[in-house]
Design a protein around this motif. Sequence first.
Motif, PDB file in Angstrom:
ATOM      1  N   UNK A 105       8.518  -8.630  -3.251  1.00 50.08           N
ATOM      2  CA  UNK A 105       8.546  -9.759  -2.324  1.00 50.08           C
ATOM      3  C   UNK A 105       7.163 -10.017  -1.737  1.00 50.08           C
ATOM      4  N   UNK A 106       6.503  -8.964  -1.298  1.00 49.35           N
ATOM      5  CA  UNK A 106       5.172  -9.101  -0.717  1.00 49.35           C
ATOM      6  C   UNK A 106       4.161  -9.586  -1.750  1.00 49.35           C
ATOM      7  N   UNK A 107       4.263  -9.062  -2.978  1.00 48.61           N
ATOM      8  CA  UNK A 107       3.294  -9.408  -4.011  1.00 48.61           C
ATOM      9  C   UNK A 107       3.377 -10.888  -4.387  1.00 48.61           C
ATOM     10  N   UNK A 169       3.203   1.529   6.293  1.00 55.64           N
ATOM     11  CA  UNK A 169       1.764   1.697   6.433  1.00 55.64           C
ATOM     12  C   UNK A 169       1.055   1.559   5.099  1.00 55.64           C
ATOM     13  N   UNK A 170       1.635   2.148   4.069  1.00 49.63           N
ATOM     14  CA  UNK A 170       1.061   2.061   2.725  1.00 49.63           C
ATOM     15  C   UNK A 170       1.159   0.628   2.203  1.00 49.63           C
ATOM     16  N   UNK A 171       2.303  -0.015   2.435  1.00 50.27           N
ATOM     17  CA  UNK A 171       2.505  -1.383   1.950  1.00 50.27           C
ATOM     18  C   UNK A 171       1.507  -2.344   2.603  1.00 50.27           C
ATOM     19  N   UNK A 172       1.301  -2.211   3.908  1.00 53.47           N
ATOM     20  CA  UNK A 172       0.349  -3.084   4.614  1.00 53.47           C
ATOM     21  C   UNK A 172      -1.061  -2.866   4.078  1.00 53.47           C
ATOM     22  N   UNK A 173      -1.436  -1.617   3.871  1.00 51.40           N
ATOM     23  CA  UNK A 173      -2.768  -1.321   3.323  1.00 51.40           C
ATOM     24  C   UNK A 173      -2.919  -1.946   1.936  1.00 51.40           C
ATOM     25  N   UNK A 174      -1.881  -1.787   1.114  1.00 48.82           N
ATOM     26  CA  UNK A 174      -1.907  -2.295  -0.265  1.00 48.82           C
ATOM     27  C   UNK A 174      -2.036  -3.813  -0.319  1.00 48.82           C
ATOM     28  N   UNK A 175      -1.195  -4.519   0.439  1.00 47.47           N
ATOM     29  CA  UNK A 175      -1.174  -5.979   0.345  1.00 47.47           C
ATOM     30  C   UNK A 175      -2.420  -6.598   0.963  1.00 47.47           C
ATOM     31  N   UNK A 176      -3.132  -5.827   1.786  1.00 45.34           N
ATOM     32  CA  UNK A 176      -4.338  -6.343   2.432  1.00 45.34           C
ATOM     33  C   UNK A 176      -5.587  -6.159   1.566  1.00 45.34           C
ATOM     34  N   UNK A 177      -5.448  -5.458   0.437  1.00 47.06           N
ATOM     35  CA  UNK A 177      -6.588  -5.263  -0.456  1.00 47.06           C
ATOM     36  C   UNK A 177      -6.952  -6.581  -1.146  1.00 47.06           C
ATOM     37  N   UNK A 178      -8.213  -6.715  -1.481  1.00 47.87           N
ATOM     38  CA  UNK A 178      -8.663  -7.938  -2.158  1.00 47.87           C
ATOM     39  C   UNK A 178      -7.951  -8.125  -3.491  1.00 47.87           C
ATOM     40  N   UNK A 180      -4.797  -6.270  -4.896  1.00 44.49           N
ATOM     41  CA  UNK A 180      -3.728  -5.263  -4.863  1.00 44.49           C
ATOM     42  C   UNK A 180      -3.164  -4.963  -6.241  1.00 44.49           C
ATOM     43  N   UNK A 181      -2.803  -3.692  -6.457  1.00 48.79           N
ATOM     44  CA  UNK A 181      -2.218  -3.283  -7.727  1.00 48.79           C
ATOM     45  C   UNK A 181      -0.842  -3.922  -7.923  1.00 48.79           C
ATOM     46  N   UNK A 185       3.227  -0.055  -9.880  1.00 43.22           N
ATOM     47  CA  UNK A 185       2.235   1.017  -9.752  1.00 43.22           C
ATOM     48  C   UNK A 185       2.216   1.574  -8.334  1.00 43.22           C
ATOM     49  N   UNK A 186       2.265   0.674  -7.342  1.00 44.97           N
ATOM     50  CA  UNK A 186       2.253   1.112  -5.942  1.00 44.97           C
ATOM     51  C   UNK A 186       3.549   1.833  -5.586  1.00 44.97           C
TER      52      UNK A 186
END
Length: 215
Positions: A105-107, A169-178, A180-181, A185-186
């Motif tokens: 959903x986030x991706x 916390x992991x999801x927020x970090x992941x989706x905020x990357x320029x 995201x994988x 994979x995540x």
Amino acid sequence: MEKLVKQLRKTNTVAEIKNAFVDLIYSKGFRSMNVTDITRAAGIGRGTFYTHYTDKYDLLEKIEDELLDQLQSDLKNVMPNAMQWLIVDKNAATPAPFILETLNNFYQNRRLIAALLSEKGDPHFIGKVKKIIFADLDSSLTKLDKQVTVADKIPEDYAREFTIDEVMGVIVYWISKAHPEEPAEVAQIITKLQNEAPMQLFSMKKDKERKSKHE
């Protein structure tokens, strides 16, 4: 045909407004932007904006409601097994379905969600996401009430908060990357982290304890 053309025009206009809104969050921040900024960035008149939204707060609310409704719908069919995975299968190598659904959903909406979760976005948005996940988890936990116990001297609400915060916390970090994988994979990364993290808050009750509660 005319009705279809109008609907397509409306859809395109709303998309342009949303894109402009996201761009402005990154460049100015939600608090600093105004309707004029949005209409200029979207290339529309103020009147057109007001046919869809009353102000920037209404725009924010409707965008978030749409995202949250979709998340809730996506989680509906996988949440009943969430607590099963967290408690019984917590050492499993397969990612929890509810985690993968949240990631997917986030991706799909990654640029918009990353903007909302940023310092310039909405500080309350992450709480709204967690509220939806908590509601479904609580329902699953209630169904397992007679089988589940929480680690000694730890209140259940704190155990629940800690459990979800680890994942979010992991999801927020992941989706905020320029860049995201991919979600799959995540999901595997989160699963491995869960196996290494202190996930002993919840456990299955011993048979004697379960029997005494039934008596």
